[in-house]
Design a protein around this motif. Structure first.
Motif, PDB file in Angstrom:
ATOM      1  N   LEU A  59      10.744 -14.115   2.077  1.00 30.21           N
ATOM      2  CA  LEU A  59      12.065 -14.081   1.439  1.00 30.21           C
ATOM      3  C   LEU A  59      12.279 -15.310   0.558  1.00 30.21           C
ATOM      4  CD1 LEU A  59      14.217 -12.947   4.501  1.00 30.21           C
ATOM      5  CD2 LEU A  59      13.030 -11.529   2.819  1.00 30.21           C
ATOM      6  N   GLU A  60      11.229 -15.922   0.131  1.00 28.74           N
ATOM      7  CA  GLU A  60      11.308 -17.163  -0.641  1.00 28.74           C
ATOM      8  C   GLU A  60      12.085 -16.978  -1.939  1.00 28.74           C
ATOM      9  OE1 GLU A  60       8.238 -20.228  -2.970  1.00 28.74           O
ATOM     10  OE2 GLU A  60       7.468 -18.743  -1.550  1.00 28.74           O
ATOM     11  N   GLY A  61      12.846 -18.015  -2.306  1.00 29.56           N
ATOM     12  CA  GLY A  61      13.491 -18.044  -3.609  1.00 29.56           C
ATOM     13  C   GLY A  61      14.654 -17.096  -3.767  1.00 29.56           C
ATOM     14  N   ASN A  62      15.497 -16.967  -2.737  1.00 34.23           N
ATOM     15  CA  ASN A  62      16.708 -16.169  -2.827  1.00 34.23           C
ATOM     16  C   ASN A  62      17.907 -17.044  -2.441  1.00 34.23           C
ATOM     17  OD1 ASN A  62      16.055 -13.152  -3.394  1.00 34.23           O
ATOM     18  ND2 ASN A  62      14.478 -13.778  -1.927  1.00 34.23           N
ATOM     19  N   ASN A  63      19.010 -16.395  -2.128  1.00 28.96           N
ATOM     20  CA  ASN A  63      20.210 -17.132  -1.718  1.00 28.96           C
ATOM     21  C   ASN A  63      20.693 -16.683  -0.346  1.00 28.96           C
ATOM     22  OD1 ASN A  63      20.594 -18.739  -4.147  1.00 28.96           O
ATOM     23  ND2 ASN A  63      21.178 -16.834  -5.171  1.00 28.96           N
ATOM     24  N   PHE A  64      19.749 -16.316   0.500  1.00 28.80           N
ATOM     25  CA  PHE A  64      20.115 -15.941   1.856  1.00 28.80           C
ATOM     26  C   PHE A  64      20.709 -17.150   2.581  1.00 28.80           C
ATOM     27  CE2 PHE A  64      16.803 -12.626   1.150  1.00 28.80           C
ATOM     28  CZ  PHE A  64      17.599 -11.515   1.410  1.00 28.80           C
ATOM     29  N   SER A  65      21.606 -16.878   3.492  1.00 29.88           N
ATOM     30  CA  SER A  65      22.278 -17.953   4.224  1.00 29.88           C
ATOM     31  C   SER A  65      22.415 -17.567   5.696  1.00 29.88           C
ATOM     32  CB  SER A  65      23.652 -18.236   3.608  1.00 29.88           C
ATOM     33  OG  SER A  65      24.458 -17.065   3.647  1.00 29.88           O
ATOM     34  N   GLY A  66      23.083 -18.426   6.443  1.00 25.61           N
ATOM     35  CA  GLY A  66      23.278 -18.150   7.860  1.00 25.61           C
ATOM     36  C   GLY A  66      22.105 -18.621   8.690  1.00 25.61           C
ATOM     37  N   GLY A  67      22.030 -18.135   9.911  1.00 30.70           N
ATOM     38  CA  GLY A  67      20.975 -18.535  10.824  1.00 30.70           C
ATOM     39  C   GLY A  67      19.874 -17.501  10.898  1.00 30.70           C
ATOM     40  N   ILE A  68      18.865 -17.797  11.719  1.00 32.81           N
ATOM     41  CA  ILE A  68      17.717 -16.889  11.834  1.00 32.81           C
ATOM     42  C   ILE A  68      17.413 -16.649  13.317  1.00 32.81           C
ATOM     43  CG2 ILE A  68      16.677 -17.491   9.637  1.00 32.81           C
ATOM     44  CD1 ILE A  68      14.826 -19.383  11.114  1.00 32.81           C
ATOM     45  N   GLN A  69      18.435 -16.394  14.110  1.00 32.49           N
ATOM     46  CA  GLN A  69      18.243 -16.366  15.552  1.00 32.49           C
ATOM     47  C   GLN A  69      17.983 -14.974  16.130  1.00 32.49           C
ATOM     48  OE1 GLN A  69      21.206 -18.484  17.714  1.00 32.49           O
ATOM     49  NE2 GLN A  69      21.248 -20.206  16.328  1.00 32.49           N
ATOM     50  N   THR A  70      18.469 -13.943  15.520  1.00 29.50           N
ATOM     51  CA  THR A  70      18.452 -12.652  16.219  1.00 29.50           C
ATOM     52  C   THR A  70      17.597 -11.576  15.567  1.00 29.50           C
ATOM     53  OG1 THR A  70      20.414 -11.916  14.998  1.00 29.50           O
ATOM     54  CG2 THR A  70      20.786 -13.075  17.072  1.00 29.50           C
ATOM     55  N   TRP A  71      17.068 -11.831  14.386  1.00 28.49           N
ATOM     56  CA  TRP A  71      16.471 -10.724  13.655  1.00 28.49           C
ATOM     57  C   TRP A  71      14.955 -10.846  13.498  1.00 28.49           C
ATOM     58  CZ3 TRP A  71      13.896 -12.883   9.668  1.00 28.49           C
ATOM     59  CH2 TRP A  71      14.347 -14.119   9.198  1.00 28.49           C
ATOM     60  N   MET A  72      14.304 -11.761  14.211  1.00 26.94           N
ATOM     61  CA  MET A  72      12.890 -12.018  13.985  1.00 26.94           C
ATOM     62  C   MET A  72      11.999 -11.009  14.710  1.00 26.94           C
ATOM     63  SD  MET A  72      12.930 -16.144  14.331  1.00 26.94           S
ATOM     64  CE  MET A  72      13.958 -16.053  15.793  1.00 26.94           C
ATOM     65  N   PRO A  73      11.176 -10.261  13.991  1.00 26.65           N
ATOM     66  CA  PRO A  73      10.217  -9.353  14.637  1.00 26.65           C
ATOM     67  C   PRO A  73       9.221 -10.145  15.483  1.00 26.65           C
ATOM     68  CG  PRO A  73      10.489  -8.839  12.306  1.00 26.65           C
ATOM     69  CD  PRO A  73      11.150 -10.154  12.525  1.00 26.65           C
ATOM     70  N   GLN A  74       8.942  -9.671  16.664  1.00 31.18           N
ATOM     71  CA  GLN A  74       8.131 -10.419  17.614  1.00 31.18           C
ATOM     72  C   GLN A  74       6.659 -10.521  17.213  1.00 31.18           C
ATOM     73  OE1 GLN A  74       9.342 -12.143  20.413  1.00 31.18           O
ATOM     74  NE2 GLN A  74      11.170 -11.727  19.195  1.00 31.18           N
ATOM     75  N   ASP A  75       6.177  -9.603  16.395  1.00 26.73           N
ATOM     76  CA  ASP A  75       4.761  -9.620  16.018  1.00 26.73           C
ATOM     77  C   ASP A  75       4.508 -10.326  14.693  1.00 26.73           C
ATOM     78  OD1 ASP A  75       3.911  -8.300  18.270  1.00 26.73           O
ATOM     79  OD2 ASP A  75       4.145  -6.302  17.374  1.00 26.73           O
ATOM     80  N   ILE A  76       5.499 -10.958  14.144  1.00 24.28           N
ATOM     81  CA  ILE A  76       5.344 -11.551  12.817  1.00 24.28           C
ATOM     82  C   ILE A  76       4.364 -12.725  12.860  1.00 24.28           C
ATOM     83  CG2 ILE A  76       7.214 -13.255  12.966  1.00 24.28           C
ATOM     84  CD1 ILE A  76       8.001 -12.268  10.103  1.00 24.28           C
ATOM     85  N   SER A  77       3.551 -12.819  11.828  1.00 18.45           N
ATOM     86  CA  SER A  77       2.551 -13.879  11.733  1.00 18.45           C
ATOM     87  C   SER A  77       2.814 -14.819  10.563  1.00 18.45           C
ATOM     88  CB  SER A  77       1.146 -13.277  11.579  1.00 18.45           C
ATOM     89  OG  SER A  77       0.784 -12.563  12.727  1.00 18.45           O
TER      90      SER A  77
END
Length: 334
Positions: A38-56
């Motif tokens: 998601l590089e180079g956007n204007n996303f905000s907020g936290g990153i606590q609840t939406w992370m896929p468990q298999d992400i590398s």
């Protein structure tokens, strides 16, 4: 929603757009997601609840994310590339982060069909830019071999967790442009595969650990603009970097810097100590000698009556002679 309609999605690249707002929590339903960029956007907020468990591969670089780096990242056991640079993250670096990226090769631990299919097909079409070794490099076929953490340009504070240096397979570590304090742990010498290390523009202090001279694969080093002091550890490794790698640390000395380290000269101190010892012995000897002579003479006069009478007769005679001589001289002078 995207997460519910694409449960088999393995790679999502939305970099360099104008997306804003919070990340949808439905991303957590993308059970097969291995790469999220998601590089180079204007996303905000936290990153606590939406992370896929298999992400590398997780790239959230250059957004407006805030808050602490969540400890939930430590549960991503397949994570090998973590790029959270250039955001507004604050607080300390999670001590458990080494749990997420300590695995030697994520292709060995991901579910077979997912990892094999993804990296077999990704090498033909997927290319990712990674900021490492002080520059932006493009990775394709070798992506599965890269292990990197970039937390630079945030507002992180506190010390560097010792546990972070348990990542012995890590190749690139960038913690620059934060507010980190404390010293570099000696355990950094255990990261034998480290190729790029950037700790510049923090408030770190103390000596550079001697163990860093054993990082034989280290190709890029930047410790500039901190408060390091003392001599740069000797060894072919740390002396091979340019002086700018250590710039902004006025108390550092030794090659490759022009400032030479001042080695205390103990010769003068030894000579001074020897002179002091000699004078002390001399004064002590004189004092003892005077005391012994004084008591020999006085003791003899006190204990021997005949000597005492003879001494006083001799002393009176001397006084009388001096008196006569002085009187005669005064009479002649008049």
């Amino acid at each position: 929603m995207m997460g519910s309609s694409l449960p088999r999605l393995e790679a999502l690249d939305l970099r360099n757009n104008r997306f804003f707002g919070d990340i949808p929590s439905t991303f957590n339903n993308c059970m097969s997601l291995v790469l999220l960029n998601l590089e180079g956007n204007n996303f905000s907020g936290g990153i606590q609840t939406w992370m896929p468990q298999d992400i590398s591969i997780l790239k959230l670089r250059s957004n407006q994310f805030t808050g602490n780096i969540p400890p939930q990242l430590c549960c991503l056991l397949n994570l090998t590339i973590l790029d959270l640079a250039n955001n507004e993250f604050s607080g300390s670096i999670p001590h458990c982060l080494h749990n997420a990226t300590s695995l030697p090769s994520f292709t060995n631990v991901l579910p077979g069909p997912v990892s094999n299919h993804f990296f077999t097909t990704a090498k033909d079409f997927m290319k990712i830019d990674l900021h490492t070794k002080g520059q932006q490099l493009e990775y394709g076929k070798t992506l599965k071999l890269v292990r990197s953490i970039d937390l630079s340009a945030n507002k992180l504070s506190g010390g560097i967790p010792v546990q972070l240096f348990k990542l012995t397979e890590l190749q690139s570590l960038n913690l620059s442009y934060n507010y980190l304090i404390g010293e570099i742990p000696e355990q950094i010498g255990e990261m034998k595969d480290l190729e790029s290390l950037d700790l510049s523009h923090n408030n770190l202090h103390g000596n550079i650990p001697q163990s860093m001279s054993g990082l034989s694969f280290l190709d890029v080093l930047n410790l500039s603009y901190n408060h390091f002091s003392g001599q740069i550890p000797l060894g072919t490794q740390l002396q091979s970097f340019d002086a700018w790698s250590y710039a902004g640390n006025p108390d550092l000395c030794g090659p490759p810097l022009q400032k030479h380290c001042t080695i205390p000269d103990n010769t003068e101190k030894v000579e001074e100590n020897e002179d002091d010892g000699f004078m002390k012995s001399l004064y002590l000897g004189m004092g003892v000698g005077f005391a012994v002579g004084f008591w020999v003479v006085c003791g003899s006069l006190v204990l021997n009556r005949a000597w005492r009478h003879s001494y006083f007769r001799f002393f009176n005679g001397v006084v009388d002679r001096i008196y006569v001589i002085v009187a005669i001289k005064l009479q002649k002078f008049r």
